[in-house]
Design a protein around this motif. Structure first.
Motif, PDB file in Angstrom:
ATOM      1  N   TRP A  18      41.449  -2.968  92.824  1.00 31.00           N
ATOM      2  CA  TRP A  18      40.522  -2.028  93.468  1.00 31.00           C
ATOM      3  C   TRP A  18      40.764  -0.610  92.970  1.00 31.00           C
ATOM      4  O   TRP A  18      39.847   0.096  92.594  1.00 31.00           O
ATOM      5  N   GLY A  19      42.021  -0.177  92.993  1.00 33.06           N
ATOM      6  CA  GLY A  19      42.356   1.174  92.563  1.00 33.06           C
ATOM      7  C   GLY A  19      42.200   1.367  91.066  1.00 33.06           C
ATOM      8  O   GLY A  19      41.769   2.425  90.605  1.00 33.06           O
ATOM      9  N   VAL A  20      42.530   0.342  90.289  1.00 34.20           N
ATOM     10  CA  VAL A  20      42.407   0.437  88.838  1.00 34.20           C
ATOM     11  C   VAL A  20      40.946   0.671  88.470  1.00 34.20           C
ATOM     12  O   VAL A  20      40.617   1.589  87.702  1.00 34.20           O
ATOM     13  N   GLU A  21      40.061  -0.128  89.049  1.00 32.03           N
ATOM     14  CA  GLU A  21      38.634   0.049  88.780  1.00 32.03           C
ATOM     15  C   GLU A  21      38.172   1.440  89.211  1.00 32.03           C
ATOM     16  O   GLU A  21      37.473   2.137  88.466  1.00 32.03           O
ATOM     17  N   HIS A 150      34.778  -7.750  95.835  1.00 30.86           N
ATOM     18  CA  HIS A 150      35.844  -6.956  95.204  1.00 30.86           C
ATOM     19  C   HIS A 150      35.291  -5.937  94.205  1.00 30.86           C
ATOM     20  O   HIS A 150      35.972  -4.965  93.889  1.00 30.86           O
ATOM     21  N   GLN A 151      34.087  -6.162  93.707  1.00 27.08           N
ATOM     22  CA  GLN A 151      33.497  -5.244  92.732  1.00 27.08           C
ATOM     23  C   GLN A 151      33.143  -3.934  93.435  1.00 27.08           C
ATOM     24  O   GLN A 151      32.587  -3.945  94.531  1.00 27.08           O
ATOM     25  N   LEU A 152      33.537  -2.815  92.834  1.00 28.56           N
ATOM     26  CA  LEU A 152      33.284  -1.483  93.414  1.00 28.56           C
ATOM     27  C   LEU A 152      33.832  -1.379  94.844  1.00 28.56           C
ATOM     28  O   LEU A 152      33.275  -0.683  95.688  1.00 28.56           O
ATOM     29  N   TYR A 153      34.935  -2.048  95.099  1.00 32.22           N
ATOM     30  CA  TYR A 153      35.469  -2.149  96.457  1.00 32.22           C
ATOM     31  C   TYR A 153      35.691  -0.789  97.117  1.00 32.22           C
ATOM     32  O   TYR A 153      35.272  -0.568  98.244  1.00 32.22           O
ATOM     33  N   LEU A 154      36.360   0.119  96.427  1.00 33.28           N
ATOM     34  CA  LEU A 154      36.663   1.413  97.056  1.00 33.28           C
ATOM     35  C   LEU A 154      35.434   2.306  97.166  1.00 33.28           C
ATOM     36  O   LEU A 154      35.399   3.188  98.034  1.00 33.28           O
ATOM     37  N   ASP A 155      34.420   2.086  96.353  1.00 37.38           N
ATOM     38  CA  ASP A 155      33.152   2.799  96.535  1.00 37.38           C
ATOM     39  C   ASP A 155      32.451   2.294  97.795  1.00 37.38           C
ATOM     40  O   ASP A 155      31.877   3.072  98.551  1.00 37.38           O
ATOM     41  N   ASN A 156      32.512   0.995  98.019  1.00 38.37           N
ATOM     42  CA  ASN A 156      31.849   0.389  99.170  1.00 38.37           C
ATOM     43  C   ASN A 156      32.682   0.460 100.441  1.00 38.37           C
ATOM     44  O   ASN A 156      32.146   0.284 101.541  1.00 38.37           O
ATOM     45  N   ASN A 157      33.978   0.694 100.307  1.00 39.38           N
ATOM     46  CA  ASN A 157      34.907   0.784 101.442  1.00 39.38           C
ATOM     47  C   ASN A 157      35.795   2.012 101.234  1.00 39.38           C
ATOM     48  O   ASN A 157      36.971   1.880 100.890  1.00 39.38           O
ATOM     49  N   PRO A 158      35.245   3.222 101.449  1.00 37.18           N
ATOM     50  CA  PRO A 158      35.985   4.447 101.122  1.00 37.18           C
ATOM     51  C   PRO A 158      37.350   4.576 101.800  1.00 37.18           C
ATOM     52  O   PRO A 158      38.233   5.235 101.278  1.00 37.18           O
ATOM     53  N   GLY A 159      37.565   3.934 102.900  1.00 37.40           N
ATOM     54  CA  GLY A 159      38.870   3.995 103.568  1.00 37.40           C
ATOM     55  C   GLY A 159      39.739   2.811 103.234  1.00 37.40           C
ATOM     56  O   GLY A 159      40.775   2.600 103.859  1.00 37.40           O
ATOM     57  N   GLY A 160      39.346   2.027 102.222  1.00 41.14           N
ATOM     58  CA  GLY A 160      40.075   0.811 101.868  1.00 41.14           C
ATOM     59  C   GLY A 160      41.440   1.101 101.276  1.00 41.14           C
ATOM     60  O   GLY A 160      41.772   2.229 100.912  1.00 41.14           O
ATOM     61  N   TYR A 161      42.229   0.048 101.163  1.00 44.80           N
ATOM     62  CA  TYR A 161      43.601   0.150 100.670  1.00 44.80           C
ATOM     63  C   TYR A 161      43.647   0.681  99.240  1.00 44.80           C
ATOM     64  O   TYR A 161      42.934   0.196  98.369  1.00 44.80           O
ATOM     65  N   GLU A 162      44.490   1.666  99.024  1.00 46.81           N
ATOM     66  CA  GLU A 162      44.775   2.163  97.679  1.00 46.81           C
ATOM     67  C   GLU A 162      46.279   2.130  97.471  1.00 46.81           C
ATOM     68  O   GLU A 162      47.036   2.673  98.270  1.00 46.81           O
ATOM     69  N   CYS A 163      46.703   1.501  96.403  1.00 50.64           N
ATOM     70  CA  CYS A 163      48.123   1.408  96.086  1.00 50.64           C
ATOM     71  C   CYS A 163      48.676   2.814  95.842  1.00 50.64           C
ATOM     72  O   CYS A 163      48.107   3.573  95.050  1.00 50.64           O
ATOM     73  N   PRO A 164      49.788   3.163  96.492  1.00 47.41           N
ATOM     74  CA  PRO A 164      50.365   4.502  96.280  1.00 47.41           C
ATOM     75  C   PRO A 164      50.878   4.743  94.861  1.00 47.41           C
ATOM     76  O   PRO A 164      51.117   5.887  94.484  1.00 47.41           O
ATOM     77  N   SER A 165      51.020   3.697  94.059  1.00 48.94           N
ATOM     78  CA  SER A 165      51.446   3.868  92.659  1.00 48.94           C
ATOM     79  C   SER A 165      50.291   4.271  91.757  1.00 48.94           C
ATOM     80  O   SER A 165      50.500   4.589  90.595  1.00 48.94           O
TER      81      SER A 165
END
Length: 175
Positions: A18-21, A150-165
């Protein structure tokens, strides 16, 4: 989508896809990135699912496959960004995400990509990280798109999980 004849493909694994994309799209949209899909590669299970990949038993990595225009962005620039936006020093781990599905890997599609990947990996290791990197450089095998949600996950879920790395490290240009 109509793609230019010169379109090339790059495939990277750098932890939670998700974060990589999200990072690659944010950085390269309008600058050569034509499309990007998250999915699974590097394992021996046909047609894996997110649930099966999360077990760590499929051999697949969560990955990003990019279609790009090499006249607008080089493969080397994509590689440099790959090494800037994740932690390539840990084996099978990105922050709290642990398992072979979170490994750091470059899946090359031709001999030139392999040469470039090994050259940029060496430079990043010597100039930026100053330790041996865990990043694998391996031939791209069969690619499987991840499920649609899973495609465009963080665009569609702005508060979704993002890896701190996953953040862009401020390194000087590689020489």
């Amino acid at each position: 989508m109509s793609l230019p004849e010169t379109t090339e493909k790059a495939t990277f694994a750098a932890g939670c896809f998700w974060g990589v994309e999200h990072f690659f799209r944010k950085h390269f949209t309008g600058k050569g990135l034509l499309d990007a899909r998250v999915g699974y590669i590097g394992g021996d299970t046909a047609h894996p699912t997110y649930r099966s990949v999360c077990t760590g038993k499929t051999g697949h990595a969560e990955a990003l496959q990019i279609l790009y225009n090499p006249s607008e962005v080089t493969y080397e620039k994509l590689l440099e960004f790959f090494f800037q936006m994740h932690d390539p020093t840990t084996v099978d781990r990105q922050g709290p995400d642990v398992g072979s599905q979170y490994r750091s890997a470059i899946f090359f599609h031709n001999d030139q990509q392999e040469k470039s990947a090994r050259r940029i990996l060496e430079k990043a290791q010597v100039q930026w990280y100053k330790v041996d990197l865990a990043t694998q450089v391996i031939p791209a095998g069969e690619w499987y798109d991840a499920e649609d949600y899973h495609q465009l996950y963080l665009d569609n879920n702005p508060g979704g999980y993002e890896c701190p790395s996953h953040y862009v490290r401020n390194f000087p240009p590689l020489t």
